[in-house]
Structures are given as structure tokens and as C-alpha cells.
Design an enzyme around this catalytic site. Structure first.
Site, PDB file in Angstrom:
ATOM      1  N   LYS A  86       0.857  -1.188   0.000  1.00 55.90           N
ATOM      2  CA  LYS A  86       0.000   0.000   0.000  1.00 55.90           C
ATOM      3  C   LYS A  86       0.895   1.241   0.000  1.00 55.90           C
ATOM      4  CE  LYS A  86      -3.533   0.044   2.751  1.00 55.90           C
ATOM      5  NZ  LYS A  86      -4.250   0.014   4.045  1.00 55.90           N
TER       6      LYS A  86
HETATM    7  C1  E4P Z   1      -7.257   0.673   4.994  1.00 58.96           C
HETATM    8  O1  E4P Z   1      -6.543  -0.235   5.361  1.00 58.96           O
HETATM    9  C2  E4P Z   1      -7.177   2.018   5.607  1.00 58.96           C
HETATM   10  O2  E4P Z   1      -5.873   2.247   5.993  1.00 58.96           O
HETATM   11  C3  E4P Z   1      -8.108   2.109   6.774  1.00 58.96           C
HETATM   12  O3  E4P Z   1      -9.379   1.590   6.441  1.00 58.96           O
HETATM   13  C4  E4P Z   1      -8.225   3.518   7.324  1.00 58.96           C
HETATM   14  O4  E4P Z   1      -9.205   3.478   8.319  1.00 58.96           O
HETATM   15  P1  E4P Z   1      -9.356   4.613   9.428  1.00 58.96           P
HETATM   16  O5  E4P Z   1      -9.917   5.828   8.760  1.00 58.96           O
HETATM   17  O6  E4P Z   1     -10.295   4.017  10.419  1.00 58.96           O
HETATM   18  O7  E4P Z   1      -8.008   4.849  10.003  1.00 58.96           O
END
Ligand code: E4P
Length: 222
Positions: A86
Site C-alpha cells: 500500500k
Molecule cells: C485501509 O486499510 C485504511 O488504511 C483504513 O481503512 C483507514 O481506516 P481509518 O480511517 O479508520 O483509520
């Protein structure tokens, strides 16, 4: 359609993976730190819970171009296949996404707050685009923006798949499932709320009680 668990909680992944046909697990640096474990240790434990066909995602921490590339290559080497890196969609991130894709690695563009950022990540060749739905809702019509993003990908025929992320409740998940989101990643607590409805338990208790009263047993046959 792919449905991922957004967590590095090994017990929660085990629990949900036992009865749900999940397609893999996504993590981010914060999620990894919440596990309280060494990053490689916890990713190894999650990988062991997954079949080779299920996907695992881990995020780079470096923010410079060479650092992102080095971490991206390292992350993708953790499994023989279905390991994705990612990369946040900063200027440097977009450049690194293109390079990592040229090297044939699996890439998810993350930290997306607008359809336009997603557009450029798709042009750079990302396999997945992760708009942060709940966080986008803090700035306006998050659901509308993600729906626009899904439609934009279809209009131009991009291969990139929207993987909606950052959900705080089932209503948000519902809005994107109705919109036909191609993939989604959801935290364990929200997944449990998708599955468990008190009405189902009440109905089952009623069926069992009626069966018991009529036939003196709680099974179909004696
Ligand atoms: C996906 O893996 C994203 O990093 C994650 O869903 C972000 O979520 P958050 O907004 O709860 O931190």
C-alpha cells in the site's frame, strides 16, 4: 466482488475467517502498531491464516521515493503471491506506484480523499484504489465522491479496482455495497455488526421453542 478484513488482530481474523468467505486482510501502519507485535511477526501470523488465494496488504512507512521502493519490494517479497504493498497517493507516492508497477508488483494506492487523486493513481497503474470513506465524510459527501470514483473508473475502463476503506458503521458499508463497490475493507467490529442482528436470534429461539413444545426435542429428527 472482494471483501477484506481491515485488521492486524490475529484472533479477530481467525474468528471471522472461520465462518465468512473473506478474500484477504488489509493493514496500515496504525493497525499494525495496535497489534502490539513486531510488524514482520504479525504479518507472518496473518499470512499463515490465509490461503495462497487470499490477499494480504501492508503499507510502506517511508515517504521518500527510494525508501518507498525499497519497502515496497520488501513487503511484496513476504509471500510468493497475493502480497500487495500500500502506497499513499502523495506526489512521491504516485511516482513510486508507477515504478513498482513497472517491476510487476501488486500495488494498492491508499490515503485517497478525492476521485481526482484516485484518477491519477489509476493512471499510474495501481491495482487497487483505497478511498477513505469515513474520513472523506468529514469534508463533504464521502459516499457521493466514492460513487463518482467508481463510475469514473468504469467510464475510462481503468483496470484499477476501488477498494473502499475507513468505515465506522454498517450504514456506510451499505451505501457502498448498493453502489456496487468492487472491493471493500472493513474492521472486525463493523463486520460483526453486519452479520449479527438481534432479530435473527429472537426468530431462532422462537422456532426452537415451538419445536421443543411440539416434539420434545431441539433437533429436526430424534
Ligand atoms: C485501509 O486499510 C485504511 O488504511 C483504513 O481503512 C483507514 O481506516 P481509518 O480511517 O479508520 O483509520
Amino acid at each position: 466482488m472482494e471483501f477484506f478484513i481491515d485488521s492486524a488482530d490475529v484472533e479477530a481474523i481467525k474468528e471471522l475467517g472461520d465462518f465468512l468467505p473473506i478474500d484477504g486482510v488489509t493493514t496500515n501502519p496504525t493497525i499494525i502498531t495496535k497489534s502490539g507485535k513486531d510488524p514482520l511477526e504479525v504479518l507472518g501470523q496473518i499470512s499463515e491464516l490465509l490461503s495462497d488465494d487470499q490477499k494480504l496488504f501492508a503499507q510502506v512507512v517511508a515517504t521518500d521515493y527510494e525508501g518507498i521502493l525499497a519497502e515496497g519490494r520488501r513487503i511484496c517479497s513476504l509471500r510468493e503471491r497475493n502480497m500487495f504493498v500500500k502506497v499513499p497517493v502523495s506526489r512521491t507516492g504516485l511516482k513510486a506506484i508507477a515504478t513498482l508497477k513497472e517491476e510487476g508488483l501488486g500495488v494498492l494506492a491508499t490515503g485517497i480523499y478525492s476521485p481526482e487523486q484516485a484518477f491519477w493513481a489509476a493512471k499510474a497503474g495501481a491495482d487497487y484504489l483505497a478511498p477513505y470513506l469515513n474520513r472523506m465524510c468529514n469534508y463533504g459527501d464521502g459516499v457521493g465522491q466514492v460513487v463518482d470514483l467508481i463510475e469514473t473508473m468504469a467510464i475510462y475502463g481503468f483496470d484499477a479496482k476501488v477498494c473502499a476503506a475507513s468505515f465506522k458503521n454498517v450504514e456506510q458499508v451499505h451505501a457502498l455495497l448498493v453502489a456496487g463497490v468492487p472491493s471493500i475493507t472493513v474492521a472486525p467490529e463493523v463486520i460483526r455488526s453486519m452479520v449479527d442482528h438481534p432479530g435473527t436470534g429472537i426468530a431462532v429461539d422462537e422456532f426452537t421453542a415451538n419445536w421443543q413444545a411440539s416434539y420434545g426435542r431441539a433437533a429436526f429428527e430424534a
